[in-house]
Design an enzyme around this catalytic site. Structure first.
Site, mmCIF file in Angstrom:
data_model
loop_
_atom_site.group_PDB
_atom_site.id
_atom_site.type_symbol
_atom_site.label_atom_id
_atom_site.label_comp_id
_atom_site.label_asym_id
_atom_site.label_seq_id
_atom_site.Cartn_x
_atom_site.Cartn_y
_atom_site.Cartn_z
ATOM 1 N NE ARG A 16 -4.151 -1.411 0.007
ATOM 2 C CZ ARG A 16 -4.098 -2.211 -0.845
ATOM 3 N NH1 ARG A 16 -3.454 -2.567 -1.626
ATOM 4 N NH2 ARG A 16 -5.336 -3.081 -0.774
ATOM 5 C CD GLU B 63 -3.117 3.052 -5.573
ATOM 6 O OE1 GLU B 63 -4.113 2.375 -5.696
ATOM 7 O OE2 GLU B 63 -1.997 2.465 -5.082
ATOM 8 C CG HIS C 72 -3.055 -1.025 -7.042
ATOM 9 N ND1 HIS C 72 -3.445 -0.391 -6.001
ATOM 10 C CD2 HIS C 72 -2.950 -2.351 -6.820
ATOM 11 C CE1 HIS C 72 -3.667 -1.368 -5.091
ATOM 12 N NE2 HIS C 72 -3.590 -2.487 -5.506
HETATM 13 C C1 8YV Z 1 -6.873 -4.971 -6.101
HETATM 14 C C2 8YV Z 1 -5.245 -5.132 -4.059
HETATM 15 O O1 8YV Z 1 -6.318 -4.202 -7.154
HETATM 16 O O2 8YV Z 1 -6.002 -7.057 -3.124
HETATM 17 C C3 8YV Z 1 -5.563 -5.875 -2.795
HETATM 18 O O3 8YV Z 1 -5.434 -5.590 -1.675
HETATM 19 O O4 8YV Z 1 -4.539 -3.890 -3.890
HETATM 20 C C4 8YV Z 1 -5.456 -5.620 -5.335
HETATM 21 O O5 8YV Z 1 -5.562 -6.847 -5.240
HETATM 22 C C5 8YV Z 1 -7.873 -4.229 -5.447
HETATM 23 O O6 8YV Z 1 -8.145 -4.796 -4.049
HETATM 24 C C6 8YV Z 1 -9.058 -3.999 -6.122
HETATM 25 O O7 8YV Z 1 -9.793 -3.001 -5.723
#
Ligand code: 8YV
Length: 318
Positions: A232, A261, A279
Site C-alpha cells: 500500500r 491513487e 496498481h
Molecule cells: C486489487 C489489491 O487491485 O488485493 C488487494 O489488496 O490491492 C488488489 O488486488 C484491489 O483490491 C481491487 O480493488
C-alpha cells in the site's frame, strides 16, 4: 427488496452478477442521492460488497443498522474500519491466497525492471538513442543480491521463494519473528534496510504501518539501495522517497501502489531510475476471476449461514 449493497466500483462482471443475481443496490457517490437511498433502504441492508479501493467506514456502518458483513474484493482491507466492525459485530472478509502468486510475480518483475532498467532501456531504444548514442549504460545485477522483505505474510513468503531461486539472500522484518522460516529476522525496518540491497514492501496497509518506510529507512538503504512496493502507498512516506531519489540518496524504486491513487507524485514521472505501475499486481484475467469467485463464495455463504469463508482476523484492540 435486496439485502446486498455495492459500495464503490467493482470488477464489471462482479457488479453485473450482484445486480442480476442478487438485485443488489449500488451506493451512490453523490451525498444527496446517498442520503435519499439510506432514508428508504438502510434497514434492508445486511451485506456490503466493496473493494480495497473504497471500503466501508464507521459512518456507513452506523448508517446501516442491520449490516452483518463487509465482503471485500481484494486481500487488503485497510479502507474498511475493522475496529468499528468488530465493535458492531460486523464480520469482514477478503480474498487471500488466490492473488499471492500474481502479486509476488509483480514484485519480482518490478525488481528486475528497476535494477536492470528494462523500461528505461526500452524508452532509450524507441527514442532512437541506440543508433544515436550507442550502447545503453551498464545496470545492476539482480541474481545474488541481498533482499529484505517488510511483511513476511503469504505474499512476502512467495516473493522470498521466488528470489531464493535467483540466489538472493533473504532477510525480513515482521511484527513478529517467524519461527519456521529459513530467512534472517531483522528487529526493525531500519535494521533490515541497513543489511540489504533491495527492500521489498509486502506489509498490510492501515494505521499500524503508515509511513513505516520514511527518511531513516531510506537512508539506511542508501545510495546503492532500491525500494520496491507492492503493498500500500501509505506504508511509504512518499515525500521522503521523492527527496531521497532526487538527492541520489537512493538508487531507484519500483512502485505499484501510491498514497493517493490514481495520482502519482509528478516528480517521479521524470525519473528513469523509477518504474511506476498503475496498481496492477493482481491484475490478470486468472487472478481477478479467482478473486471474484471467492468474493461470491463469501457472499453466498454469508447469506445462507451468516458465516464467511475467508474472514479477516478480528483486531486485537477490539
Ligand atoms: C486489487 C489489491 O487491485 O488485493 C488487494 O489488496 O490491492 C488488489 O488486488 C484491489 O483490491 C481491487 O480493488
Amino acid at each position: 427488496m435486496s439485502s446486498v449493497l455495492q459500495v464503490g466500483p467493482l470488477k464489471p462482471s462482479l457488479a453485473e452478477t450482484l445486480r442480476s443475481a442478487y438485485a443488489a443496490h449500488v451506493l451512490s457517490d453523490d451525498v444527496a442521492e446517498r442520503e435519499a437511498f439510506l432514508a428508504v433502504h438502510a434497514d434492508e441492508i445486511t451485506v456490503a460488497v466493496t473493494s480495497g479501493r473504497t471500503g466501508v467506514d464507521a459512518a456507513l456502518m452506523s448508517a446501516l443498522p442491520r449490516l452483518g458483513a463487509v465482503i471485500n474484493f481484494g486481500v487488503g482491507y485497510d479502507t474498511t474500519d475493522v475496529e468499528e466492525a468488530a465493535r458492531r459485530g460486523i464480520a469482514v472478509s477478503n480474498t487471500p491466497d488466490v492473488l499471492t502468486d500474481c502479486v509476488a510475480d509483480t514484485a519480482v518483475g518490478l525488481m528486475i525492471d528497476v535494477l536492470r532498467q528494462f523500461s528505461a532501456a526500452d524508452r532509450y531504444l524507441r527514442a532512437g538513442r541506440w543508433v544515436a548514442d550507442g550502447n545503453y549504460p551498464l545496470t545492476r545485477q539482480v541474481s545474488n543480491t541481498r533482499v529484505g522483505i517488510l511483511g513476511l505474510g503469504r505474499i512476502g513468503r512467495a516473493i522470498a521463494q521466488r528470489l531464493t531461486a535467483f540466489g538472493c539472500s533473504i532477510s525480513y522484518h515482521n511484527r513478529r519473528e517467524i519461527v519456521d522460516t529459513p530467512y534472517v529476522y531483522a528487529a526493525s525496518p531500519v535494521e533490515l534496510a541497513g543489511e540489504v540491497d533491495v527492500l521489498i514492501v509486502a506489509a498490510a496497509g492501515g494505521a499500524g504501518t503508515r509511513h513505516l518506510i520514511g527518511g531513516a529507512v531510506l537512508d539506511a538503504l542508501g545510495p546503492d539501495g532500491y525500494l520496491i512496493n507492492v503493498a500500500r502507498g501509505s506504508v511509504v512516506d512518499e515525500e521522503a522517497l521523492v527527496d531521497a531519489l532526487r538527492a541520489g540518496r537512493l538508487a531507484g524504486a519500483g512502485l505499484d501502489v501510491f498514497a493517493d491513487e490514481p495520482h502519482v507524485p509528478a516528480a517521479l514521472l521524470d525519473m528513469d531510475n523509477v518504474v511506476l505501475l498503475p496498481h496492477v499486481a493482481s491484475g490478470t484475467v486468472q487472478t481477478r476471476a479467482a478473486m471474484e469467485k471467492l468474493t461470491l463464495r463469501n457472499l453466498d455463504q454469508f447469506l445462507a449461514t451468516g458465516e464467511l469463508v475467508t474472514p479477516v482476523p478480528v483486531p486485537a484492540s477490539a
